[in-house]
Design an enzyme around this catalytic site. Structure first.
Site, PDB file in Angstrom:
ATOM      1  N   TRP A  65       0.825  -1.204   0.000  1.00 10.51           N
ATOM      2  CA  TRP A  65       0.000   0.000   0.000  1.00 10.51           C
ATOM      3  C   TRP A  65       0.865   1.262   0.000  1.00 10.51           C
ATOM      4  O   TRP A  65       0.590   2.239  -0.708  1.00 10.51           O
ATOM      5  CB  TRP A  65      -0.887  -0.039   1.246  1.00 10.51           C
ATOM      6  CG  TRP A  65      -2.084   0.831   1.277  1.00 10.51           C
ATOM      7  CD1 TRP A  65      -2.216   2.098   0.771  1.00 10.51           C
ATOM      8  CD2 TRP A  65      -3.344   0.505   1.880  1.00 10.51           C
ATOM      9  NE1 TRP A  65      -3.477   2.590   1.039  1.00 10.51           N
ATOM     10  CE2 TRP A  65      -4.183   1.625   1.717  1.00 10.51           C
ATOM     11  CE3 TRP A  65      -3.818  -0.606   2.565  1.00 10.51           C
ATOM     12  CZ2 TRP A  65      -5.486   1.661   2.209  1.00 10.51           C
ATOM     13  CZ3 TRP A  65      -5.111  -0.566   3.050  1.00 10.51           C
ATOM     14  CH2 TRP A  65      -5.950   0.541   2.872  1.00 10.51           C
ATOM     15  N   HIS A 107       2.234   3.554  -2.941  1.00 14.43           N
ATOM     16  CA  HIS A 107       1.495   4.673  -3.535  1.00 14.43           C
ATOM     17  C   HIS A 107       1.882   5.923  -2.744  1.00 14.43           C
ATOM     18  O   HIS A 107       1.360   6.181  -1.662  1.00 14.43           O
ATOM     19  CB  HIS A 107      -0.013   4.407  -3.472  1.00 14.43           C
ATOM     20  CG  HIS A 107      -0.421   3.226  -4.285  1.00 14.43           C
ATOM     21  ND1 HIS A 107      -0.849   3.316  -5.588  1.00 14.43           N
ATOM     22  CD2 HIS A 107      -0.449   1.900  -3.991  1.00 14.43           C
ATOM     23  CE1 HIS A 107      -1.120   2.124  -6.063  1.00 14.43           C
ATOM     24  NE2 HIS A 107      -0.890   1.239  -5.110  1.00 14.43           N
ATOM     25  N   GLU A 146       1.557   6.097  10.548  1.00 14.88           N
ATOM     26  CA  GLU A 146       1.344   4.698  10.923  1.00 14.88           C
ATOM     27  C   GLU A 146       1.528   4.487  12.420  1.00 14.88           C
ATOM     28  O   GLU A 146       2.306   5.180  13.084  1.00 14.88           O
ATOM     29  CB  GLU A 146       2.316   3.792  10.155  1.00 14.88           C
ATOM     30  CG  GLU A 146       2.062   2.309  10.365  1.00 14.88           C
ATOM     31  CD  GLU A 146       2.924   1.432   9.476  1.00 14.88           C
ATOM     32  OE1 GLU A 146       2.803   0.196   9.589  1.00 14.88           O
ATOM     33  OE2 GLU A 146       3.717   1.974   8.678  1.00 14.88           O
ATOM     34  N   TYR A 147       0.812   3.522  12.933  1.00 13.55           N
ATOM     35  CA  TYR A 147       0.944   3.076  14.328  1.00 13.55           C
ATOM     36  C   TYR A 147       2.404   2.754  14.621  1.00 13.55           C
ATOM     37  O   TYR A 147       3.070   2.076  13.828  1.00 13.55           O
ATOM     38  CB  TYR A 147       0.083   1.824  14.501  1.00 13.55           C
ATOM     39  CG  TYR A 147      -0.085   1.310  15.910  1.00 13.55           C
ATOM     40  CD1 TYR A 147      -1.171   1.696  16.684  1.00 13.55           C
ATOM     41  CD2 TYR A 147       0.825   0.403  16.451  1.00 13.55           C
ATOM     42  CE1 TYR A 147      -1.348   1.191  17.967  1.00 13.55           C
ATOM     43  CE2 TYR A 147       0.655  -0.098  17.726  1.00 13.55           C
ATOM     44  CZ  TYR A 147      -0.436   0.303  18.482  1.00 13.55           C
ATOM     45  OH  TYR A 147      -0.604  -0.185  19.754  1.00 13.55           O
ATOM     46  N   HIS A 189      -8.231  12.456  -6.985  1.00 13.61           N
ATOM     47  CA  HIS A 189      -7.513  12.033  -8.194  1.00 13.61           C
ATOM     48  C   HIS A 189      -6.584  10.865  -7.900  1.00 13.61           C
ATOM     49  O   HIS A 189      -6.612   9.829  -8.587  1.00 13.61           O
ATOM     50  CB  HIS A 189      -6.719  13.202  -8.773  1.00 13.61           C
ATOM     51  CG  HIS A 189      -5.646  12.789  -9.725  1.00 13.61           C
ATOM     52  ND1 HIS A 189      -5.904  12.057 -10.872  1.00 13.61           N
ATOM     53  CD2 HIS A 189      -4.292  12.971  -9.694  1.00 13.61           C
ATOM     54  CE1 HIS A 189      -4.767  11.811 -11.512  1.00 13.61           C
ATOM     55  NE2 HIS A 189      -3.787  12.353 -10.810  1.00 13.61           N
ATOM     56  N   HIS A 230      -6.709   6.662  -8.824  1.00 15.01           N
ATOM     57  CA  HIS A 230      -5.586   5.937  -9.445  1.00 15.01           C
ATOM     58  C   HIS A 230      -5.230   4.707  -8.622  1.00 15.01           C
ATOM     59  O   HIS A 230      -5.036   3.609  -9.170  1.00 15.01           O
ATOM     60  CB  HIS A 230      -4.379   6.863  -9.568  1.00 15.01           C
ATOM     61  CG  HIS A 230      -3.161   6.173 -10.111  1.00 15.01           C
ATOM     62  ND1 HIS A 230      -3.080   5.729 -11.428  1.00 15.01           N
ATOM     63  CD2 HIS A 230      -1.983   5.826  -9.521  1.00 15.01           C
ATOM     64  CE1 HIS A 230      -1.908   5.144 -11.623  1.00 15.01           C
ATOM     65  NE2 HIS A 230      -1.232   5.184 -10.482  1.00 15.01           N
ATOM     66  N   ARG A 266      -5.764  -1.307  -7.637  1.00 17.33           N
ATOM     67  CA  ARG A 266      -5.934  -2.254  -6.546  1.00 17.33           C
ATOM     68  C   ARG A 266      -7.271  -2.982  -6.514  1.00 17.33           C
ATOM     69  O   ARG A 266      -7.396  -3.972  -5.781  1.00 17.33           O
ATOM     70  CB  ARG A 266      -5.690  -1.542  -5.214  1.00 17.33           C
ATOM     71  CG  ARG A 266      -4.263  -0.999  -5.062  1.00 17.33           C
ATOM     72  CD  ARG A 266      -3.221  -2.097  -5.254  1.00 17.33           C
ATOM     73  NE  ARG A 266      -1.863  -1.596  -5.043  1.00 17.33           N
ATOM     74  CZ  ARG A 266      -0.772  -2.350  -5.103  1.00 17.33           C
ATOM     75  NH1 ARG A 266      -0.875  -3.649  -5.386  1.00 17.33           N
ATOM     76  NH2 ARG A 266       0.431  -1.831  -4.913  1.00 17.33           N
TER      77      ARG A 266
END
Length: 325
Positions: free
Chosen positions: A92, A95, A102-103, A192, A196, A201
């Site tokens: 992930w 991108h 993040e944790y 946008h 994408h 995905r």
């Protein structure tokens, strides 16, 4: 409380709700800014909402999507709270067009939650795709894999708990937790770049686990910006770009004159004919796949599965090692 900000009742209905994904994951739409009318306002650089026909908004959004005018859709933003296995997070994060927090296992205790694939998604390596799955594995192989995974994860979780009991720094205690461990993040992205991401995905060739998240997020886009969602389905998800060689091949089947489209010089093109148009063997297969008409995919949220933030927090908290809970 009244607001002058544009809102969408369908989006407000799910705002802050948590939708389960996989066995322990989730996606929540924490906040959003704007919608279809904001795409239109940015494109026209208009002063206010005023009175307009919905058909004009739809027509403009479809024109923008058709002709790849993407800047107006960058004015709409989404903020998600997501929990996913670490191996999904590593895909992930490639991108690079979003804001992410993040944790942190350095500061917070890691919930000992591990992803277990269902038998239907446990497959052998594909023989034609180096990064994909092939035939479903046997029940025996699946059972042995689950047993071995469970044993490894139990030992890893026990080690993590022991290190915490010994007051070893959290940033060290976490280092041997497997990639199946769940992590979380806040992910903010404009429309946008989100579309994408979703185009790549939700595709059938994407790994199943990240596809499961993308499908939930696509359904959320549908609630925030339904006209943009519709145009994305029509022109990106269900549409297909054509190369110069592919257009040359089609020109032999279909010609254009003042009256419209008519039959071309060829009634049929064999694989050899397509190779003669400059396509490689793989391009021939992909071109023929493009011509197969499929029902456009659609994405809907099951509101009966929506959970509260408190409920999800309790589940995550209960998975923290007891000695440090």
């Amino acid at each position: 409380m009244d607001t002058r900000r544009p809102t969408n009742p369908a989006a407000e209905e799910i705002l802050g709700g948590y939708f389960p994904v996989l066995d322990h994951g989730f996606v929540s739409l924490v906040d959003y800014m704007g919608g279809d009318v904001d795409v239109e306002r940015a494109a026209r650089v208009s002063y206010g909402y005023g009175t307009r026909q919905a058909s004009r908004t739809r027509g403009l959004i479809r024109y923008l999507r058709r002709h790849r005018h993407t800047t107006p859709s960058e004015m709409v933003e989404f903020k998600f709270h997501c929990a996913m296995p670490m191996f999904v997070a590593r895909q992930w994060i490639r991108h690079r067009t979003a804001n992410v927090n993040e944790y942190s296992g350095r500061y917070s205790l890691m919930p000992l939650l591990f992803y277990r694939p269902e038998a239907e998604h446990f497959s052998h390596q594909s023989e034609v795709n180096n990064q994909g799955r092939g035939a479903t594995a046997s029940e025996e192989v699946y059972a042995q894999a689950m047993e071995r995974w469970d044993r490894l994860r139990a030992e890893s979780g026990e080690l993590y708990g022991w290190l915490l009991e010994e007051n070893v720094a959290r940033e060290l205690a976490r280092i041997d937790l497997p990639l199946s461990t769940y992590t979380q993040w806040y992910w903010k992205i404009d429309l946008h770049n989100l579309l994408h991401f979703l185009t790549l995905r939700v595709d059938s060739h994407a790994q199943y686990e990240i596809r499961a998240y993308a499908e939930v997020m696509a359904a959320m886009v549908r609630r925030v910006a339904p006209l943009s969602y519709e145009a994305w389905v029509d022109y990106d998800l269900a549409g297909r770009p054509l190369s110069r060689g592919e257009r040359a091949a089609l020109a032999r089947l279909v010609a254009v004159d003042d009256e419209g489209a008519v039959a071309g010089t060829s009634a049929r093109l064999t694989p050899d004919d397509l190779l003669a148009c400059g396509l490689s063997g793989r391009e021939v297969r992909e071109f023929l796949a493009k011509l197969q008409v499929e029902e456009p995919r659609d994405f809907e949220l099951d509101l009966s599965t929506m959970r509260s933030a408190e409920d999800m927090a309790d589940e995550m908290g209960s998975a923290v090692p007891e000695s440090q809970g």
